[in-house]
Design a protein around this motif. Structure first.
Motif, short mmCIF file in Angstrom:
data_model
loop_
_atom_site.label_atom_id
_atom_site.label_comp_id
_atom_site.label_asym_id
_atom_site.label_seq_id
_atom_site.Cartn_x
_atom_site.Cartn_y
_atom_site.Cartn_z
N CYS A 397 0.83 -1.06 -0.08
CA CYS A 397 0.15 -0.01 0.02
C CYS A 397 0.69 1.15 0.09
N SER A 399 0.08 4.25 1.19
CA SER A 399 0.17 5.19 2.32
C SER A 399 0.77 4.34 3.63
N CYS A 400 0.18 3.34 3.78
CA CYS A 400 0.62 2.62 5.03
C CYS A 400 1.68 1.56 4.94
N ARG A 401 2.14 1.11 3.80
CA ARG A 401 3.21 0.13 3.18
C ARG A 401 2.80 -1.06 3.74
N THR A 402 1.53 -1.43 3.96
CA THR A 402 0.95 -2.68 4.16
C THR A 402 1.11 -3.52 2.85
N CYS A 418 -6.62 -1.23 0.18
CA CYS A 418 -5.78 -1.62 1.23
C CYS A 418 -6.86 -2.10 2.39
N CYS A 421 -5.68 0.56 5.70
CA CYS A 421 -5.83 2.06 5.57
C CYS A 421 -7.06 2.46 4.94
N ARG A 423 -6.68 2.79 1.74
CA ARG A 423 -6.33 3.39 0.37
C ARG A 423 -6.46 2.69 -0.95
N ARG A 718 1.43 -4.30 11.77
CA ARG A 718 0.52 -3.22 11.30
C ARG A 718 -1.02 -3.58 11.87
N THR A 720 -5.25 -2.74 11.18
CA THR A 720 -6.31 -1.73 10.72
C THR A 720 -6.31 -0.51 11.31
N LYS A 721 -6.57 0.88 10.54
CA LYS A 721 -6.87 1.90 11.20
C LYS A 721 -7.89 1.98 12.15
N SER A 724 -4.73 0.39 17.62
CA SER A 724 -3.40 0.63 17.96
C SER A 724 -2.67 -0.06 18.86
#
Lengths: 1059, 140
Positions: A397, A399-402, A418, A421, A423, A718, A720-721, A724
């Protein structure tokens, strides 16, 4: 030079034992002073050039890039992708060459000792195959073909009211896409369109239990060839609550006699009918990986709670009444309540496990449940099947490099979304071609999208410097005390035996340092007739006496190294030096290693007493029993700082502590903990007085030396948005928010993280977690191992409880309790453990249970929770009122932090088996060995009978308890002694006799041993053995002097819950 | 005399404000992965003692010059600073420990603490300024 030369001498090493005198003489004589400071070459540039060897041998072609790894089997393909050999890995493979075997989980022949998630051969719960009794390997053919059409129909019919088949427009559009793919054989479109309408809109959910998944949001479109592939009744409504696949790697016969068979799991059958094979070849996997956009009101969550299995997890159990809650087989992880197509792709629970398989939508809901949310990982576990992808671009991805994974959604052929995130990313041109099927335009069938566990060969962007060579440095304590224990003999001999098996390549380097109150280096320069010893006695300001030849190439200097290993044990036999300068020795080792990075193995036998990092004894034997004021925190930050320095230079330190007295493991352990090493502890090691420890050290050292190793690794987790990670557990250094620095990674290390729900996960049906481990293999390749797990999100408290994974919760709580005991006190940690049970059960009682019943109610998923917590309280790490030595306690805490969950659970709650009446009924068959499978008994003395023999497997130790009236045949035919009285007091081995009983027992014990990376000592004990108390200590359900029995504990909890 | 006290306090307070801002910037750098935990913590630990001293000096000064209200206002924060410094476990590398800063929301609590201190010092700054300007023997 203004500074006088330091007192450094060099002496020739004696070639044999008789030369020892000469060595001593040599040490006394004034010899070549070694220049220090900025001597030419002494200070290696600490820049990017990690030594001369590192620059060579960049992997060039695919052949060089894919040498056969330790336990991985893969073959290079022309495309660079290595199709996995069909077989045992728990995700569907996409082997193009062997369609008939591809979904056959039970058909695996690979039985390797550390990958125990081979296909379950369970067929019992699948009604269509009920009459079969043979090995599932053979029975995969046509039989399972029978049910799918029926199922299909039932599913379609049952959902027809709410959603007519074929009425989902988005679904159809996806299908059109796949139809438009260029290379479909003419015959297949109809056959795949039909299931498209039938199963696409109304998924064949486990309709055996009468539940249907309402169509909608979350379905992967069914595949062509799907009907025959999809008869996996993943969640059958079995009466037994243990929901997950059996962990056993073998085929069990159907005639297996235990009532608690876990349900058959993903026993998908290969397309047996010849007509199907063609299409299966083209569409090897059953599922098309297109996420459906949510279809308005059709939320997955609506359908989820209805699944029978989850309801089973929620069934209230009155713990005070139901005594037999312990399953008789190893408890399996619950299966997340996902659609089978997705679950089939999900990461194996042994690698990646979440405490709550239903993720609560909001933090408020999580707080209400009073259960910890976290992940338990075993990312570098030895796998027999691991798809390896070699491609120049790794799709991630933007943006989040997944990393792209099975749970992303393809919006169309060119774009993917993704799953972490959300995206929308472009699909690169290269990714359009599927090397497995050799078809263009099927990005969703690429191996990356078909396997939740995958390994990438990393291109050069993933290297900060050329991959380092494997470098091993051994640091031995040779003080008088150390020589007394005789460990050096064992270690050198084991090392000598395994020198060729050290993971590595032609670049492998090796070096040795010994120390007492001075530090001795060994020059292994090519051309020397024997190793040369260099002694540095300036321990206040350690320096490396010569720039090279201290770490030498293993292959080029093998004879010199072997020579050194043979002479080393005899060299110090006359040493009277009692001091130990561990700190300076570690500093020297660090300096030696820092240009390259690598692994330092330190053997220490006492409290370090001189130089930097000297420690004082803090243990007060009288205070052992009290929980207060015990020293669990390190007394100095020296080791921590050094460990962080090591971590920065990609050096890991493994500590072997072989000590009779207190050695302040709390302080010493930091060196391994923060440099991602491991700690081994052999209490009271002595080659004569404690021979069982010698065997243990030998076996464990062999495993340690030969196991796979990854260098200069980093791991990122990582999620999912909205979720955390807030706390990490394990041996590593958290370099930045989610980046774990692991100078070395080994297959026996486990990790845990705690998570919180930062933003509420509204509108999400699933969340995903991805761990990516970037490491340099011992062959000098940079690789990335990626695991992805997908879990459903739920909105109600009952669903959260239904999906609770009691073992993972216990494991995470144990990790948290270790932190708590270090930062606060042990009694705080114990209280917190008890409160965890009380809080969660009272929350369940007040919020979920509709009818208030008397007794202590727990959801079935958590029915073992009080038992496991009680087991934790009685575990060495957290127990009170015993004479557990401080080092032992701290070692157990280290293990809690560093062991994968399976072993942690075994150490916490041992398994008890009756072994005097082993039969072959239900036995496993591995490599022509028959391994009996006795049922697991509750850990209570009431389960013991005087005329039996019982084996208690407590992970790192085993006890074989022989009852007084044990059958004569067992005593004579297994133990090889005439009668009970003549069983020796300290018997630790089972003799290998020719009798069937003996063969069975030995097969069982060695099978248990083989499954783990450490070597449990077997103690055979009688009624009057001194070890009987240790055996009884492990009887979790019984009362001990200072701890409650299980029933009392339940009463205590009930009292608190009902308050 | 009074003005000298407040001029000194004002300067000291400015320094503390800068320090608090520096703490916040460094911590947020860590949060955003611009620097690693090791360098962040060694940067911050360097300034822990100056901060403690700086604040203790103002507090003592206020006590000596008999500004009871300001003294009492400063006391809790000064005590907290000292307490925090003393209570660092023996194995840790200072108030900010690189191995623990990412655990158990420590980063967030450090951040919160720095924010509160910043607010407090700003408040003090204006208070000192006001007292200075209202001094009878003002320099102005």
């Amino acid at each position: 030079h203004p500074t006088p030369p330091p007192p450094c001498r060099s002496a020739a090493l004696p070639g044999s034992a008789t030369c020892t005198q000469r060595a001593c003489a040599g040490r006394a004589a004034p010899v070549v002073p070694v220049r220090r400071g900025p001597a030419p070459g002494a200070a290696e540039p600490s820049g990017t050039e990690p030594g001369p060897g590192a620059a060579m041998a960049q992997p060039a072609g695919p052949a060089a890039a894919c040498p056969v790894q330790n336990q991985m089997m893969h073959s290079s393909d022309a495309q660079g992708y290595n199709p996995a050999v069909p077989g045992s890995y728990s995700h569907p493979k996409v082997p193009p060459h062997q369609p008939s075997g591809q979904y056959n989980y039970s058909g695996s022949q690979n039985v390797s000792q550390f990958n125990s998630y081979q296909g379950p051969g369970q067929t019992l719960n699948r009604p269509p195959v009920a009459p079969l009794s043979g090995s599932p390997v053979q029975q995969t053919g046509p039989v399972p073909q029978v049910p799918p059409p029926a199922l299909q129909n039932s599913a379609a019919i049952s959902s027809a009211g709410s959603f007519p088949p074929g009425a989902g427009p988005p679904m159809l559009s996806n299908w059109q896409y796949s139809q438009s793919a260029v290379s479909h054989p003419a015959g297949t479109p109809p056959s795949h369109l039909a299931p498209g309408t039938g199963t696409g809109s109304a998924q064949p959910s486990p309709s055996l239990s009468g539940n249907t998944n309402p169509p909608g949001s979350y379905q992967y479109a069914a595949s062509p060839g799907g009907p025959s592939l999809h008869n996996s009744f993943m969640k059958p409504a079995t009466p037994h609550p243990s929901p997950a696949p059996p962990n056993l790697k073998m085929n069990r016969n159907v005639g297996y006699s235990y009532p608690a068979l876990p349900p058959g799991y993903q026993n998908t059958s290969p397309p047996g009918a010849p007509g199907m094979q063609a299409s299966a070849l083209q569409y090897p996997d059953g599922s098309k990986h297109f996420h459906q956009p949510p279809l308005g009101t059709n939320h997955l969550t609506a359908s989820m709670g209805s699944l029978s299995l989850q309801q089973e997890g929620l069934r209230p159990v009155n713990l005070l009444q139901e005594r037999n809650i312990l399953p008789t087989t190893i408890l399996q992880a619950p299966v997340p309540n996902l659609h089978e197509d997705i679950q089939k792709l999900n990461c194996n629970p042994e690698l990646f496990r979440c405490t709550l398989t239903n993720i609560p939508q909001t933090q408020a809901l999580l707080n209400k449940a009073k259960l910890p949310l976290g992940l338990l990982l075993h990312p570098f576990k030895d796998l027999s099947q691991l798809p390896v992808v070699t491609s120049s671009t790794i799709v991630r991805c933007r943006s989040c490099r997944t990393y792209i994974n099975p749970f992303v959604s393809f919006l169309d052929q060119r774009r993917w979304k993704c799953n972490l995130c959300y995206r929308v990313n472009d699909v690169p041109e290269e990714f359009m071609y599927n090397p497995v099927t050799r078809v263009y335009g099927e990005p969703h069938k690429r191996p990356e999208v078909q396997n939740a566990t995958i390994e990438f060969m990393a291109p050069s962007e993933y290297m900060l410097r050329p991959p380092q060579p494997p470098v091993y440095l051994f640091v031995f304590d040779v003080s008088h005390n150390a020589i007394e224990t005789g460990y050096l003999n064992t270690v050198c001999k084991t090392l000598l035996d395994n020198l060729d098996l050290l993971p590595g390549n032609t670049r492998t380097k090796i070096g040795f340092i010994t120390f007492d109150s001075t530090i001795h280096f060994y020059s292994l320069q090519e051309g020397l007739s024997q190793p040369q010893m260099l002694i540095v006695s300036d321990i206040e300001d350690v320096f490396i006496p010569m720039p090279e030849n201290l770490l030498v190439n293993l292959n080029e200097n093998k004879e010199l190294i072997q020579d050194l290993l043979r002479t080393l044990p005899q060299m110090f036999t006359k040493s009277l030096e009692t001091q130990s300068a561990l700190g300076p020795a570690l500093q020297a080792a660090f300096k030696l290693m820092s240009p390259t990075g690598g692994r330092i193995s330190v053997f220490q036998t006492q409290l370090p007493s001189v130089g930097m990092g000297a420690l004082k004894s803090r243990e007060e034997p009288n205070q052992r029993a009290t929980a207060k004021d015990i020293h669990l925190t390190p007394s100095t930050d020296f080791y921590k700082k050094l460990a962080l320095d090591c971590s920065g230079q990609q050096v890991a330190v493994d500590l072997f502590l072989l000590s009779g007295q207190y050695s302040d493991l709390a302080s010493l352990g930091c060196i391994s903990r923060y440099s991602a090493g491991s700690v081994y502890y052999y209490q009271s090691y002595h080659h004569k007085h404690n021979p069982v420890q010698v065997e243990k050290l030998q076996k464990e050292l062999k495993r340690y030396l030969t196991r796979k190793i990854g260098f200069e690794a980093v791991m990122r987790i990582r999620c999912t948005k909205g979720l955390s990670i807030h706390t990490f557990h394990g041996n590593f250094f958290v370099r930045s928010t989610d980046l774990l620095s692991l100078p070395n990674v080994n297959p026996d290390a486990g990790y845990a993280v705690q998570m919180s729900v930062e933003e509420s996960l509204t509108d999400m049906q699933v969340v995903s977690f991805q761990s990516a481990l970037l490491y340099t293999s011992s062959k000098g390749e940079r690789r990335i191992r990626v695991h992805t797990m997908c879990l459903p999100v739920v909105t109600t408290l009952s669903d959260v409880y239904a999906g609770a994974d009691v073992q993972a919760i216990t494991g995470l709580l144990a990790n948290m309790a270790v932190d708590r005991s270090v930062s606060a006190t042990l009694s705080d940690a114990r209280d917190a453990l008890v409160n965890a049970v009380i809080d969660s059960l009272s929350a369940y009682r007040s919020s979920v249970l509709s009818i208030q019943q008397p007794g202590l109610m727990a959801p079935s998923s958590l029915r073992l929770f009080p038992l496991y917590v009680l087991a934790l309280l009685k575990q060495k790490a957290f127990q009170t009122g015993t004479n557990a030595r401080l080092d032992e306690r701290i070692f157990t805490m280290c293990q809690v932090k560093n062991q994968p969950l399976v072993y942690l659970m075994l150490m916490t709650h041992p398994s008890l088996y009756r072994v005097d009446n082993l039969t072959d009924e239900g036995a496993l068959n591995i490599n022509d060995r028959t391994i009996p499978q006795p049922p697991i008994l509750q850990l209570s003395v009431e389960k013991l009978s005087r005329d039996g023999a019982y084996l208690m497997d407590a992970g790192s130790v085993m006890f074989l308890w022989i009852g007084k009236n044990c059958g004569q045949s067992f005593i004579s035919q297994v133990l090889g002694v005439p009668n009970y009285g003549s069983i020796p007091q300290n018997m630790t081995h089972l003799p290998e006799l020719e009798t069937a009983e003996s063969i069975r027992t030995i097969a069982f014990v060695s099978w248990l041993r083989e499954q783990r990376p450490f070597f449990p000592i077997l103690y055979i004990i009688k009624d009057d053995s001194p070890l009987k108390s240790s055996f009884l200590q492990n009887m979790i359900e019984d009362r001990t002097e200072s701890a409650l029995s299980y029933y009392e504990f339940l009463l205590h909890i009930q009292q608190q819950v009902n308050k | 005399m009074e003005s000298v006290v407040f001029i000194f306090s004002l300067i000291d307070c400015c320094a503390l404000i800068f320090l608090a801002v520096y703490f916040i910037i460094t911590l947020s750098d860590l949060e955003c992965d611009y620097i690693n935990a090791r360098s962040c913590c060694s940067k911050l630990n360097k300034w822990v003692i100056p901060e403690v001293i700086g604040h203790a000096v103002v507090t003592v000064l206020m006590l000596i010059s008999l500004h009871w209200f300001i003294f009492l206002l400063n006391l809790p924060i000064a005590t907290w600073n000292i307490y925090r410094f003393i209570m660092v476990p023996s194995g840790n590398m200072g108030v900010f420990d690189p191995t623990e800063i990412h655990n158990r929301g420590q980063l967030k609590s450090h951040m919160k603490e720095a924010m509160i201190k910043l607010g407090f010092h700003l408040l003090c700054f204006f208070m000192y300024l006001y007292r200075l300007s209202s001094c009878p023997s003002s320099l102005v």
